[in-house]
Design an enzyme around this catalytic site. Sequence first.
Site, mmCIF file in Angstrom:
data_model
loop_
_atom_site.group_PDB
_atom_site.id
_atom_site.type_symbol
_atom_site.label_atom_id
_atom_site.label_comp_id
_atom_site.label_asym_id
_atom_site.label_seq_id
_atom_site.Cartn_x
_atom_site.Cartn_y
_atom_site.Cartn_z
ATOM 1 N N ASP A 1 1.306 8.210 -3.563
ATOM 2 C CA ASP A 1 0.456 7.042 -3.756
ATOM 3 C C ASP A 1 -0.826 7.416 -3.464
ATOM 4 O O ASP A 1 -1.261 7.635 -2.130
ATOM 5 C CB ASP A 1 0.960 5.779 -3.024
ATOM 6 C CG ASP A 1 0.275 4.517 -3.150
ATOM 7 O OD1 ASP A 1 -0.976 4.790 -3.674
ATOM 8 O OD2 ASP A 1 0.561 3.591 -2.833
ATOM 9 N N PHE B 1 1.332 1.097 2.759
ATOM 10 C CA PHE B 1 1.146 0.189 1.920
ATOM 11 C C PHE B 1 0.998 0.287 0.426
ATOM 12 O O PHE B 1 0.470 1.613 0.065
ATOM 13 C CB PHE B 1 -0.368 -0.602 2.438
ATOM 14 C CG PHE B 1 -0.756 -1.739 1.664
ATOM 15 C CD1 PHE B 1 -0.278 -2.911 1.912
ATOM 16 C CD2 PHE B 1 -1.592 -1.716 0.643
ATOM 17 C CE1 PHE B 1 -0.436 -4.234 1.237
ATOM 18 C CE2 PHE B 1 -1.670 -2.979 -0.369
ATOM 19 C CZ PHE B 1 -1.428 -4.084 0.128
ATOM 20 N N LYS C 1 -7.766 2.076 -7.520
ATOM 21 C CA LYS C 1 -9.181 1.646 -7.118
ATOM 22 C C LYS C 1 -10.416 2.309 -7.830
ATOM 23 O O LYS C 1 -10.926 1.641 -8.528
ATOM 24 C CB LYS C 1 -8.996 2.115 -5.569
ATOM 25 C CG LYS C 1 -7.993 1.386 -4.685
ATOM 26 C CD LYS C 1 -8.448 1.587 -3.283
ATOM 27 C CE LYS C 1 -7.497 0.668 -2.250
ATOM 28 N NZ LYS C 1 -7.880 -0.660 -2.119
HETATM 29 N N1 PLP Z 1 -1.503 1.713 -2.855
HETATM 30 C C1 PLP Z 1 -2.363 1.792 -1.643
HETATM 31 C C2 PLP Z 1 -2.265 2.997 -0.757
HETATM 32 C C3 PLP Z 1 -3.345 1.104 -1.396
HETATM 33 O O1 PLP Z 1 -4.433 1.367 -0.594
HETATM 34 C C4 PLP Z 1 -3.380 -0.248 -2.139
HETATM 35 C C5 PLP Z 1 -4.538 -1.071 -1.944
HETATM 36 O O2 PLP Z 1 -5.247 -1.269 -1.061
HETATM 37 C C6 PLP Z 1 -2.492 -0.533 -3.245
HETATM 38 C C7 PLP Z 1 -1.434 0.585 -3.290
HETATM 39 C C8 PLP Z 1 -2.577 -1.691 -4.040
HETATM 40 O O3 PLP Z 1 -3.744 -1.680 -4.982
HETATM 41 P P1 PLP Z 1 -4.232 -2.818 -5.583
HETATM 42 O O4 PLP Z 1 -4.752 -3.648 -4.490
HETATM 43 O O5 PLP Z 1 -5.295 -2.382 -6.691
HETATM 44 O O6 PLP Z 1 -3.144 -3.435 -6.388
#
Ligand code: PLP
Length: 398
Positions: free
Chosen positions: A226, A141, A255
């Site tokens: 990520d 994700f 986050k």
């Molecule tokens: N990348 C990862 C690993 C995530 O867990 C998330 C959100 O849960 C995102 C990207 C997207 O982040 P945001 O909701 O702040 O756009």
Amino acid sequence: MSRSLETAIALDAEFHMHTYARKPVLFTRGQGMELYDDEGRCYLDFVSGIGAVNLGHSHPAVVEAVREQIGRLTHVSNLYYVEHRDELAADLVELFGEPARVFFCNSGTEATEGAVKLARRWGVSRRGTSCHRIVTAERSFHGRTLAALAATGQPSKQEAFEPLPSGFTHVPLNDLTALEASVDERTCAVLLEPVQGEGGVHPCDPAYLKAVRRLCDERDVLLIFDEVQTGLWRCGTAFAWQTFGVRPDVVYLAKSLANGLPAGALIAREEVADAFVPGDHGSTFGGGPVVAAAARACLRALQDERLGDRAVATGEYLRDRLRDFGRDTGAVAEVRGVGMMNALEFLDPVAPVVAEAALGKGLVLNSIGTNILRILPPLLCGRTEVDTLLTALYEVTP
Ligand code: PLP
């Protein structure tokens, strides 16, 4: 149900787009690991704003930093110098541990977009326009905007929004052969979460990550992590890659960077970062002084309070207790996790029912799909809170 909660539910149903199935609780206050609803009822928070409040709610250092900065200056854009932004970038580069540069944005999704653009810019300058492909993992994700969604390895989230940007390939996690077959001369980057979060808390195998690093070096491809969910000591170290012992070329955070305020940071080795030139990328709010002040206070407190060590110790205790729970009940398929990023996978599709019943007992938990409970408390969570969680799990698991 209180009058305020009833009103909130009615307003939400009438005026919001229906993108969330919210739980029937109206939180009005938080302190540390505790949340309070509008009737003053106390809850223990095992979700921490989906991993966005690692320090716990309303940490005094962050509150004070925000209050001080917002009273003087809120926003002037990235066209000028402001306080805190540069110091925050320097702090992040120090944590990264080698010469690097930072781009600030406002969320994890935006950080993914920035990483995709940087990787493509780097690939194009390295080997021409055909070098734009990015390999990511199935079940990953990376966010909800179109390129971030294209990077995400979950067809169910993608299908309604096609056509998505092209150039993304998804391979099974921890399968080196599949990755080797997918990385070719058109590939500019491999993008991975060290522990898949939204996909159900699936850690990368450390040996796999080491082999991925070698492959990326051999084929002159960037390795991007990520760390939106894994970063900021949730897995024990500032970046989870330090726990896994595999250094990326590019990493991004969001986050918990500003402990609950919208913030994201893309960090790249200097020579990779230098692929971006003025005009290539931007953000109105990224790195603004209020959020940057909060993030600096957050980074300092996470280190001063040694919350990474606590995440490791309590995480081990939690997984042990969850395994005992599995043995006692026969209800558990698997317990997984690193540090304070953990999952309890049930054999049966009971996770939403368990989360709902736990909420009734004052515990905030998150279910993923039908079988997985994700446990992502603030890092100050200790054994006492874990014991409270386990007592509730024994009571509410059908
Ligand atoms: N990348 C990862 C690993 C995530 O867990 C998330 C959100 O849960 C995102 C990207 C997207 O982040 P945001 O909701 O702040 O756009």
